[in-house]
Each structure stands twice: as C-alpha cells, then as structure tokens.
Design a protein around this motif. Structure first.
Motif, PDB file in Angstrom:
ATOM      1  N   ARG A 134       7.427  13.237  -3.811  1.00  6.50           N
ATOM      2  CA  ARG A 134       6.127  13.371  -3.125  1.00  6.50           C
ATOM      3  C   ARG A 134       5.071  14.035  -3.989  1.00  6.50           C
ATOM      4  NH1 ARG A 134       7.042  13.874   3.128  1.00  6.50           N
ATOM      5  NH2 ARG A 134       8.993  12.772   3.244  1.00  6.50           N
ATOM      6  N   GLY A 185       4.669  13.488  -7.138  1.00 13.79           N
ATOM      7  CA  GLY A 185       4.302  12.606  -8.241  1.00 13.79           C
ATOM      8  C   GLY A 185       5.089  12.863  -9.502  1.00 13.79           C
ATOM      9  N   ARG A 201       0.823  -1.210   0.000  1.00 10.74           N
ATOM     10  CA  ARG A 201       0.000   0.000   0.000  1.00 10.74           C
ATOM     11  C   ARG A 201       0.853   1.253   0.000  1.00 10.74           C
ATOM     12  NH1 ARG A 201      -3.789  -2.809   3.938  1.00 10.74           N
ATOM     13  NH2 ARG A 201      -2.365  -1.972   5.491  1.00 10.74           N
ATOM     14  N   THR A 202       1.983   1.249   0.710  1.00 14.25           N
ATOM     15  CA  THR A 202       2.850   2.425   0.718  1.00 14.25           C
ATOM     16  C   THR A 202       3.506   2.624  -0.638  1.00 14.25           C
ATOM     17  OG1 THR A 202       4.680   1.148   1.627  1.00 14.25           O
ATOM     18  CG2 THR A 202       3.304   2.359   3.186  1.00 14.25           C
ATOM     19  N   GLN A 203       3.816   1.530  -1.336  1.00 12.29           N
ATOM     20  CA  GLN A 203       4.381   1.662  -2.683  1.00 12.29           C
ATOM     21  C   GLN A 203       3.361   2.246  -3.636  1.00 12.29           C
ATOM     22  OE1 GLN A 203       5.890  -2.124  -3.940  1.00 12.29           O
ATOM     23  NE2 GLN A 203       7.632  -2.067  -2.550  1.00 12.29           N
ATOM     24  N   GLU A 204       2.095   1.826  -3.522  1.00  8.34           N
ATOM     25  CA  GLU A 204       1.047   2.366  -4.387  1.00  8.34           C
ATOM     26  C   GLU A 204       0.810   3.850  -4.113  1.00  8.34           C
ATOM     27  OE1 GLU A 204      -2.359   0.006  -3.640  1.00  8.34           O
ATOM     28  OE2 GLU A 204      -1.519  -1.782  -4.580  1.00  8.34           O
ATOM     29  N   ARG A 205       0.858   4.228  -2.835  1.00  7.86           N
ATOM     30  CA  ARG A 205       0.631   5.622  -2.472  1.00  7.86           C
ATOM     31  C   ARG A 205       1.729   6.519  -3.019  1.00  7.86           C
ATOM     32  NH1 ARG A 205       0.749   6.916   3.555  1.00  7.86           N
ATOM     33  NH2 ARG A 205       1.026   4.693   3.459  1.00  7.86           N
ATOM     34  N   ARG A 206       2.969   6.012  -3.019  1.00  4.26           N
ATOM     35  CA  ARG A 206       4.095   6.800  -3.540  1.00  4.26           C
ATOM     36  C   ARG A 206       4.089   6.850  -5.061  1.00  4.26           C
ATOM     37  NH1 ARG A 206       8.727   4.239   0.218  1.00  4.26           N
ATOM     38  NH2 ARG A 206       8.110   5.228   2.157  1.00  4.26           N
ATOM     39  N   GLY A 207       3.360   5.937  -5.682  1.00  7.82           N
ATOM     40  CA  GLY A 207       3.297   5.939  -7.137  1.00  7.82           C
ATOM     41  C   GLY A 207       4.431   5.181  -7.786  1.00  7.82           C
TER      42      GLY A 207
END
Length: 158
Positions: free
Chosen positions: A154, A156, A142-148
């Motif tokens: 940060r 994007g 989930r943290t990898q998905e949030r970071r893109g």
C-alpha cells in the motif's frame, strides 16, 4: 332477426388518419429515437492458468474475429492478468481474465458462447448486455493502476 356481417373494410376506413396528418410511427425524425442498430455487450472469459500470454491473446483474437465476421466492432480489449480464483474450477486455482467490449448483433454473441463452450482452454465466461460502453479503462484496470502494479504494498514499496 339475424346478425348482420361485419365489414372489416369499413372499420379500416374509420381508423385512417385525416389528409395531411402523419402517423407518429411513420416519422423518422423523432428526437428520442436511437440511431444505432446493434446493442452493446461486455464479454469476460477466464482461461486456464497453464496457458502463456500469447495463447490468451490468441483466444481474445478469435473472439474479435467472430465479432468482425458478424459486422460488429470491438471497442476495447483488456487483459486483466493471472488472478486467484475464489474456488477451484476444473482443477485450476488461478485463471487469465480477459474482457472485451463490443457493439454487435446477438447472433455473434451466440456464436462466441458456442465456441467458448467447446474450447477446453476457457474455463468460464460471462456476456452481459449493457446500455452504453464504458469510456476509458474498466474498474479492474483502474484498481491495478492505483495499486501501482504487481508486487507492491500500500505504501508503494516493493
């Protein structure tokens, strides 16, 4: 004035339930009873940094094969990728992280850890017993998905 010997048969008769009353241990329809027979485990291992992704996938496949040999079920396999280690482990500064969630007997976990200790490609591993398996992706995914993904800051932007 001697002691009278105790007859254990008479004691057992006194402990019997009356006719028509079932002992709570004999009932199989208890509402709080769990139906599953095997515990849940999460197994994470770190592979050496110089391995290719195909070799890391092969290591995860060997763990999966051990679990299926012991009639277990792997519910989730996640490859977290090549990550920086906090300190050097066997001259490695990075490692490939892999997590497997499984429902399996404890004998399989003992075999997985035995094989991990023999395999020189695995530098660390950790197996924990959990009450229930996590639905969906793990916190790391989930943290990898949030970071893109990799290479983004940060905002994007690359």
């Amino acid at each position: 004035m001697g002691h009278r010997p105790v007859c254990f048969a008479s004691i057992r008769k006194a402990r019997r339930q009356p006719e028509g009353v079932r002992d709570w241990r004999e009932t199989s329809d208890r509402p709080n009873r769990r139906k599953r027979t095997r515990p849940f485990y999460e197994h994470v291992f770190i592979a050496r940094q110089d391995l290719s992704q195909a070799q890391v996938d092969a290591l995860a496949e060997t763990v999966t094969n051990v679990i299926t040999e012991y009639k277990g079920k792997v519910t989730k396999t996640e490859t977290w990728g090549l990550k920086q280690l906090a300190y050097k482990i066997q001259k490695n500064r990075k490692g490939h992280y892999v997590m497997l969630s499984a429902e399996v007997a404890g004998e399989a976990i003992a075999e997985i850890e035995r094989q991990a200790s023999i395999n020189e490609d695995i530098i660390r591993w950790l197996t924990i017993k959990v009450d229930e398996l996590e639905k969906g992706p793990s916190v790391m995914m989930r943290t990898q998905e949030r970071r893109g993904g990799r290479g983004r800051d940060r905002d994007g932007e690359e």
